[in-house]
Design a protein around this motif. Structure first.
Motif, PDB file in Angstrom:
ATOM      1  N   VAL A  38       0.831  -1.209   0.000  1.00 27.42           N
ATOM      2  CA  VAL A  38       0.000   0.000   0.000  1.00 27.42           C
ATOM      3  C   VAL A  38       0.866   1.259   0.000  1.00 27.42           C
ATOM      4  O   VAL A  38       2.080   1.195   0.174  1.00 27.42           O
ATOM      5  N   ASP A  39       0.170   2.404  -0.203  1.00 26.26           N
ATOM      6  CA  ASP A  39       0.768   3.740  -0.153  1.00 26.26           C
ATOM      7  C   ASP A  39       1.644   3.989  -1.386  1.00 26.26           C
ATOM      8  O   ASP A  39       2.609   3.252  -1.624  1.00 26.26           O
ATOM      9  N   GLY A  40       1.326   5.002  -2.105  1.00 29.62           N
ATOM     10  CA  GLY A  40       2.072   5.363  -3.298  1.00 29.62           C
ATOM     11  C   GLY A  40       1.125   5.723  -4.422  1.00 29.62           C
ATOM     12  O   GLY A  40       1.056   6.864  -4.854  1.00 29.62           O
ATOM     13  N   TRP A  41       0.360   4.736  -4.895  1.00 30.57           N
ATOM     14  CA  TRP A  41      -0.626   4.937  -5.935  1.00 30.57           C
ATOM     15  C   TRP A  41      -2.017   4.649  -5.380  1.00 30.57           C
ATOM     16  O   TRP A  41      -2.146   4.081  -4.297  1.00 30.57           O
ATOM     17  N   GLY A  65       5.454  -5.255   5.360  1.00 23.76           N
ATOM     18  CA  GLY A  65       6.230  -4.054   5.112  1.00 23.76           C
ATOM     19  C   GLY A  65       5.881  -2.970   6.118  1.00 23.76           C
ATOM     20  O   GLY A  65       4.847  -3.029   6.786  1.00 23.76           O
ATOM     21  N   ASN A  66       6.722  -1.963   6.219  1.00 21.50           N
ATOM     22  CA  ASN A  66       6.461  -0.885   7.170  1.00 21.50           C
ATOM     23  C   ASN A  66       5.181  -0.122   6.815  1.00 21.50           C
ATOM     24  O   ASN A  66       4.417   0.263   7.706  1.00 21.50           O
ATOM     25  N   HIS A  67       4.897   0.057   5.539  1.00 23.43           N
ATOM     26  CA  HIS A  67       3.671   0.752   5.145  1.00 23.43           C
ATOM     27  C   HIS A  67       2.436  -0.080   5.480  1.00 23.43           C
ATOM     28  O   HIS A  67       1.386   0.476   5.839  1.00 23.43           O
ATOM     29  N   ASP A  68       2.552  -1.390   5.371  1.00 25.62           N
ATOM     30  CA  ASP A  68       1.435  -2.266   5.726  1.00 25.62           C
ATOM     31  C   ASP A  68       1.140  -2.188   7.219  1.00 25.62           C
ATOM     32  O   ASP A  68      -0.019  -2.173   7.648  1.00 25.62           O
ATOM     33  N   GLU A  83       4.350  11.807   9.318  1.00 26.30           N
ATOM     34  CA  GLU A  83       5.332  11.288   8.359  1.00 26.30           C
ATOM     35  C   GLU A  83       4.682  10.282   7.419  1.00 26.30           C
ATOM     36  O   GLU A  83       4.897  10.311   6.199  1.00 26.30           O
ATOM     37  N   TRP A  84       3.892   9.362   7.993  1.00 29.96           N
ATOM     38  CA  TRP A  84       3.199   8.391   7.140  1.00 29.96           C
ATOM     39  C   TRP A  84       2.199   9.094   6.227  1.00 29.96           C
ATOM     40  O   TRP A  84       2.083   8.765   5.043  1.00 29.96           O
ATOM     41  N   PHE A  85       1.486  10.066   6.770  1.00 29.86           N
ATOM     42  CA  PHE A  85       0.463  10.776   5.997  1.00 29.86           C
ATOM     43  C   PHE A  85       1.073  11.429   4.765  1.00 29.86           C
ATOM     44  O   PHE A  85       0.453  11.458   3.699  1.00 29.86           O
ATOM     45  N   GLY A 183      13.286  -5.821   0.018  1.00 31.77           N
ATOM     46  CA  GLY A 183      12.729  -4.667  -0.682  1.00 31.77           C
ATOM     47  C   GLY A 183      13.067  -3.439   0.133  1.00 31.77           C
ATOM     48  O   GLY A 183      14.209  -3.221   0.506  1.00 31.77           O
ATOM     49  N   HIS A 184      12.054  -2.604   0.399  1.00 34.67           N
ATOM     50  CA  HIS A 184      12.111  -1.500   1.358  1.00 34.67           C
ATOM     51  C   HIS A 184      12.873  -0.272   0.862  1.00 34.67           C
ATOM     52  O   HIS A 184      12.342   0.843   0.894  1.00 34.67           O
ATOM     53  N   THR A 185      14.118  -0.430   0.443  1.00 30.60           N
ATOM     54  CA  THR A 185      14.915   0.706  -0.015  1.00 30.60           C
ATOM     55  C   THR A 185      15.026   0.645  -1.531  1.00 30.60           C
ATOM     56  O   THR A 185      15.726  -0.219  -2.060  1.00 30.60           O
TER      57      THR A 185
END
Length: 241
Positions: A38-41, A65-68, A83-85, A183-185
């Motif tokens: 999630v997050d991005g598109w 993942g951190n976004h999940d 920061e997440w927002f 992944g991540h980076t």
């Protein structure tokens, strides 16, 4: 049977469908998703819906993942960090306003079921971000490191290629596993848009959240397939740029 690794999707549902078609994925393949769905598109709910359906028909392993993890926290409590927002959360939360409560609960169950890491019979490690414990993932004190830490990849990038594996200066973390897939980076940070190998670490985050494509890679042969650059599939959006 192939073991196929999918990099960070970041809400790019169109790219995910394109990718699975190009790789000619079948029910005989083992699909290992490295997290950050999630997050991005703007299609994070659609991505989660699809992964839930895919799990019923294919053999899948899903990393956290951190976004999940951030989305899970918001879905359960309504709380979020600024920061997440500003890094995709705002778009994701706006899309979830149209998701019925019953489906939200199904998504919560999926996000709670995600794995911190997967270690296969060939001593290959699959993890979203990395780990810090010098004795390996089973001894990690802080499980958030599995989906937040970056020093594993940073160390791999900085490692002198001429350094012998038996040297006392060779990082112990790289000696514990045959291969490590992360992944991540995004590799776009070093000017790449294809999977990058350093030491025994493979980074499969090819920058789908930004200007790069989404990637799926065969863990055995290292052959890979990619979507179109994701921003081209969402011309009306800005992603995380």
């Amino acid at each position: 049977m192939r073991t196929l690794i999918i990099g960070d999707i970041h809400g790019s549902y169109k790219a995910l469908l394109q990718l699975l078609e190009r790789a000619e994925v079948t029910q005989n393949d083992l699909l290992i998703f490295l997290g950050d769905y999630v997050d991005g598109w703007g299609q994070s709910p659609e991505v989660i819906d699809f992964l839930i359906r895919l799990k019923r028909t294919h053999r899948c392993i899903f990393m956290r993942g951190n976004h999940d993890d951030l989305l899970l926290s918001w879905l359960k409590t309504g709380e979020y960090t600024e920061e997440w927002f500003t890094h995709g959360g705002q778009l994701t939360t706006s899309k979830y306003k149209d998701v019925p409560e019953e489906k939200r609960q199904v998504h919560i169950l999926f996000l709670e079921s995600l794995e911190d890491y997967y270690l296969d019979d060939n001593n290959r490690l699959f993890v979203h971000a990395g780990f810090t414990n010098l004795n390996g993932v089973k001894h990690e004190y802080f499980t958030r490191m599995f989906y937040w830490e970056r020093t594993l990849w940073e160390t791999a990038l900085a490692l002198d290629k001429s350094l012998d594996h038996n040297s006392p200066f060779y990082p112990k973390r790289f000696t514990l596993y045959k291969e490590i897939f992360i992944g991540h980076t995004p590799v776009t940070r070093i000017g790449e848009t294809v999977p990058v190998n350093r030491a025994n670490v493979w980074n499969v985050d090819t920058g789908a959240a930004f200007k790069g494509p989404l990637t799926i890679m065969d863990a055995d042969t290292k052959a890979y397939w990619q979507s179109d650059p994701v921003y081209m599939l969402y011309p009306e959006e800005n992603g995380r740029n």
